[in-house]
Scaffold this motif. Structure first.
Motif, short mmCIF file in Angstrom:
data_model
loop_
_atom_site.label_atom_id
_atom_site.label_comp_id
_atom_site.label_asym_id
_atom_site.label_seq_id
_atom_site.Cartn_x
_atom_site.Cartn_y
_atom_site.Cartn_z
N GLY A 136 0.69 -1.19 -0.22
CA GLY A 136 0.02 -0.09 -0.01
C GLY A 136 0.76 1.49 -0.03
O GLY A 136 2.24 1.02 0.06
N SER A 191 -4.14 3.88 0.69
CA SER A 191 -4.45 3.04 -0.16
C SER A 191 -5.76 2.47 0.23
O SER A 191 -6.03 1.74 1.39
N ASP A 197 -5.43 0.92 -6.77
CA ASP A 197 -5.87 1.19 -5.36
C ASP A 197 -6.45 2.87 -5.53
O ASP A 197 -5.60 3.64 -6.41
#
Length: 817
Positions: A190, A427, A492
């Motif tokens: 992320g 994210s 994302d």
């Protein structure tokens, strides 16, 4: 005399304001002093609720007041329009999130307009607008280039229902802040914003907000940032333990704020996610049952670990005490957090409650190193050191300093400042959010996108399972901006708190420049900081901390001069009904539209400002709403009997020539006028200002002098305009051509010098009447007048006065039997 007709009056003035662009700010080059008034912008959920009404009416009060004080006022509105509810609605209603969102915006815009709010509508935008996304993506790329945004794989908070990652701040009591489903841990790659690089500044700059922000909010932010100063040092594995770990590890670091207790270490504990713990599990160096239990603990959120029963597992490893070189066992413990202090702690059960509980549960040694008498529980206070080698006999404060210096001199540790604050994971695995502007290239790695904005596909299937962008058959296909080879778009999207972290700066940019730049430095330097920000206390940590961080980053990047976004903060209380927050599930929702249709927007606004101080909870009360309507109706009807005169006459009233009732009415009027500035700029007790106006109206009811009545409405319409604007504009337009909104009457202090005083009459301590009496009256005169008062006589019938008490200028108390 016409009757009060709020529908027509309000429609007339709302049309006038719209047609004349009455509330658009002047250009930033106007040279006028400015006021930037902002209420936290709403999520377009479908309909406004009473919390919205209260929030925006408070903001409108400030905006209208400062306009009339000669300020150039920016009072904008917009929409925090990305987020999960749109996707949930898409699944439920088979409706595209974009369509659902923008239809809601259109509907709620009309609802807000019905309240007569003085917004600068030319600056309205939604954070889901592609233009806003384009500029936001540019800012994110710049943060990436500056090292303030990075990508890593780590254990994250995961909500199965929302199918997305949550920041620590978005996990409430172990559950998702949106859907309230249980949250667990999951390893995922992320994007993270390095907010920890600004931890010290975020903490230190809170001092500049003292007395401008609520003390509670400042304390909450301080605690969340969580600064501590302590000792960082290494615990070295013994040779046997190194061999067990295949020589992959030789030490781990620990951090403590209690260096004075270092001789009391009896075990060390590491987090379930620590690299050593993972290695032990992955290489089957623990039994299967232990490995399975650790795997379950790894799924728990931070809060679950903090509140759960203490659980631990002996690793069979030992480390050496940094001073004594004694061997110390290493345990895996669920109370140790990987996110703080490196995921390993030195444990001193004699002087730490958590360590004591763990040690007593598992029969681990407890070594007392601070003198005290109670050996049945952990002693956590400072004191005199014992069993601490050369440091014995020192007080804790001195010992901490000396032991830290010892570690630094021996080059085995160092003094360090740590923060509880963690980097911000942004994210999210959802569709309806701003796309992260990056591509993944096998050759070049992570590369910033160049064709901005990276927009969302319209032909998306949202089922509630998985990431809709990742599941799209073609959207992620692209080419690398560097090498031109096939690459994959990042699927994302960003946490919606990113959008709300800089929206106030977008408002502060003239719309004529919106296409070409995200933030105009010239414009923002004029408008920023926001002079008055209004919103709920629930945003004390999340939104307010992130907005402060973004402001500092953008300042450092040269976009803006401001270093703090919000100069003054008002956190309004919730609107309750029957003692509970209004919600559909409780069946206690009051529809603002119904109140506006029945009583008018001015009534709704007056009730919201009068029922409670703005920072307190407001309990909905139908009879109080009715009372607000009756006051407004009475105010209107009284104005209908007033004949318009030359304003010059109002400014030249001979106070000495007036009757006592007329003088008394003027005292009430100017008392309210004097209170206005103090209330709005300092105390925020709007209810007391309204009460003063009501008292003045009650006095005006008895006045026949058209000159005094004109003066009364000249003043009261100006004071009440920020609260009941439609009616005040209506009356002021008829009587004064609205001159009273900018040409104030000077206050003649002589009117407060009266030759009479109001004295309360109490009988056996209970107030029964009030009399006006000459300030030079004798005690006998006061008693004679008091006993002849109509309201008092009925209480004296067939009674004997046994005592008479006169407090000059204040009260008369008659004791009877």
């Amino acid at each position: 005399m016409s009757s009060y007709d709020p529908k027509n009056i309000e429609k007339k003035w709302q049309t006038y304001w719209t047609t004349n662009n009455s509330f658009e700010p002047l250009n930033e080059s106007s040279g006028k002093p400015k006021k930037y008034i902002l209420s936290m912008f709403p999520y377009p959920s479908g309909k406004i609720h009473m919390g919205h009404v209260r929030n925006y009416c408070i903001g409108d009060l400030y905006a209208r007041y400062y306009r009339k004080q000669g300020f150039n006022v920016l009072h904008p509105i917009g929409w925090d329009s990305f987020g999960m509810p749109a996707e949930n609605a898409a699944i439920k209603n088979n409706l595209h999130p974009k369509k659902w969102t923008y239809e809601n915006i259109d509907y709620m815009t009309k609802e807000l307009a019905s309240l007569g709010l003085s917004f600068a509508v030319s600056r309205q935008f939604a954070t889901s607008d592609e233009l806003y996304t384009k500029h936001e993506q540019q800012l994110i790329i710049k943060m990436f280039e500056k090292g303030l945004l990075y990508r890593k794989t780590t254990s994250v908070n995961w909500c199965d229902d929302c199918q997305t990652v949550l920041a620590n701040e978005q996990v409430v009591d172990g559950r998702c802040w949106r859907c309230e489903s249980e949250v667990h841990q999951k390893d995922m790659p992320g994007y993270y914003i390095a907010i920890t690089k600004y931890a010290k500044r975020l903490l230190d700059d809170l001092e500049s907000l003292k007395d401008k922000w609520p003390r509670q909010v400042i304390t909450m932010q301080k605690n969340w940032i969580g600064q501590s100063t302590g000792l960082q040092f290494d615990m070295w594995f013994c040779d046997k333990s190194k061999a067990k770990l295949d020589d992959k590890f030789d030490k781990f670091s620990v951090y403590t704020t209690r260096a004075d207790t270092i001789y009391g270490i009896s075990y060390c504990a590491i987090a379930c996610e620590h690299d050593v713990a993972k290695y032990l599990c992955e290489h089957k160096l623990l039994d299967d049952e232990t490995i399975a239990s650790i795997a379950q603990l790894q799924k728990q959120t931070q809060l679950q670990k903090e509140t759960a029963e203490k659980i631990g597992f002996d690793t069979g490893l030992t480390v050496l005490h940094p001073i004594t070189k004694q061997t110390i066992p290493v345990w895996i413990a669920n109370f140790v957090l990987i996110s703080y202090g490196g995921g390993a702690v030195m444990s001193v059960p004699a002087h730490d409650t958590r360590d004591w509980e763990f040690a007593t549960k598992y029969g681990l040694p407890i070594v007392q190193v601070i003198k005290h008498d109670n050996i049945k529980q952990a002693y956590t206070a400072d004191g005199e050191l014992i069993n601490s080698g050369e440091f014995s006999g020192l007080e804790s404060t001195t010992a901490r300093e000396n032991i830290t210096k010892y570690f630094e001199l021996k080059n085995i540790g160092e003094k360090q400042t740590n923060y509880k604050l963690r980097d911000w994971g942004i994210s999210r695995q959802r569709y309806w959010g701003a796309a992260l502007p990056f591509v993944h290239c096998d050759d070049c790695g992570l590369v910033a996108s160049v064709n901005l904005p990276v927009t969302l596909p319209d032909d998306v299937v949202i089922t509630g399972e998985g990431n809709p962008l990742a599941n799209h058959p073609t959207w992620s296909d692209t080419t690398c901006p560097k090498c031109g080879k096939p690459a994959t778009k990042e699927t994302d999207t960003m946490d919606t708190f990113v959008q709300s972290s800089w929206y106030f700066l977008r408002y502060a940019t003239n719309p004529a420049k919106w296409q070409s730049e995200a933030i105009s430095k010239t414009d923002s330097d004029y408008w920023m900081s926001v002079d008055q920000y209004i919103g709920g206390i629930e945003h004390a940590i999340l939104h307010l901390l992130y907005a402060r961080f973004f402001t500092k980053v953008l300042h450092d990047m040269g976009y803006i001069k401001a270093v703090e976004p919000f100069e003054n903060l008002l956190t309004q209380g919730m609107v309750l009904k029957d003692g509970y927050k209004m919600s559909k599930s409780k069946g206690n929702v009051v529809d603002p539209g119904y109140i506006i249709d029945k009583y008018g927007a001015d009534t709704a606004r007056l009730f919201m400002m009068f029922a409670a101080p703005p920072t307190k909870e407001l309990e909905w009360n139908d009879s109080a709403v009715e009372g607000s309507y009756k006051f407004i109706k009475r105010f209107y009807e009284l104005s209908e009997g007033v004949q318009k005169i030359d304003i010059k006459l109002i400014k030249n009233i001979n106070h000495d020539s007036l009757t006592q009732d007329e003088k008394k009415a003027r005292v009430k009027l100017y008392t309210a006028a004097k209170k206005q500035h103090e209330v709005i700029s300092k105390t925020q007790s709007f209810n007391t200002l309204i009460a003063s106006c009501m008292e003045a109206v009650n006095e005006l009811k008895n006045i026949k002098n058209n000159l005094v009545l004109n003066e009364g409405f000249y003043i009261l319409c100006d004071i009440l305009e920020p609260i009941v604007p439609h009616l005040c504009w209506h009356i002021s337009d008829r009587l004064f051509d609205k001159v009273n909104f900018h040409d104030k009457l000077s206050i003649d202090e002589n009117i407060f010098q009266t030759d009479t005083v109001a004295m309360a009459i109490t009988i056996n301590g209970k107030k029964r009447s009030v009399i006006d009496i000459s300030s030079t009256a004798t005690k006998e005169d006061i008693l004679n007048i008091a006993k002849k008062d109509t309201n008092v006589l009925k209480w004296l019938e067939n009674k004997t006065i046994v005592k008479e008490i006169v407090v000059p200028g204040k009260l008369v108390n008659l004791v009877i039997k």
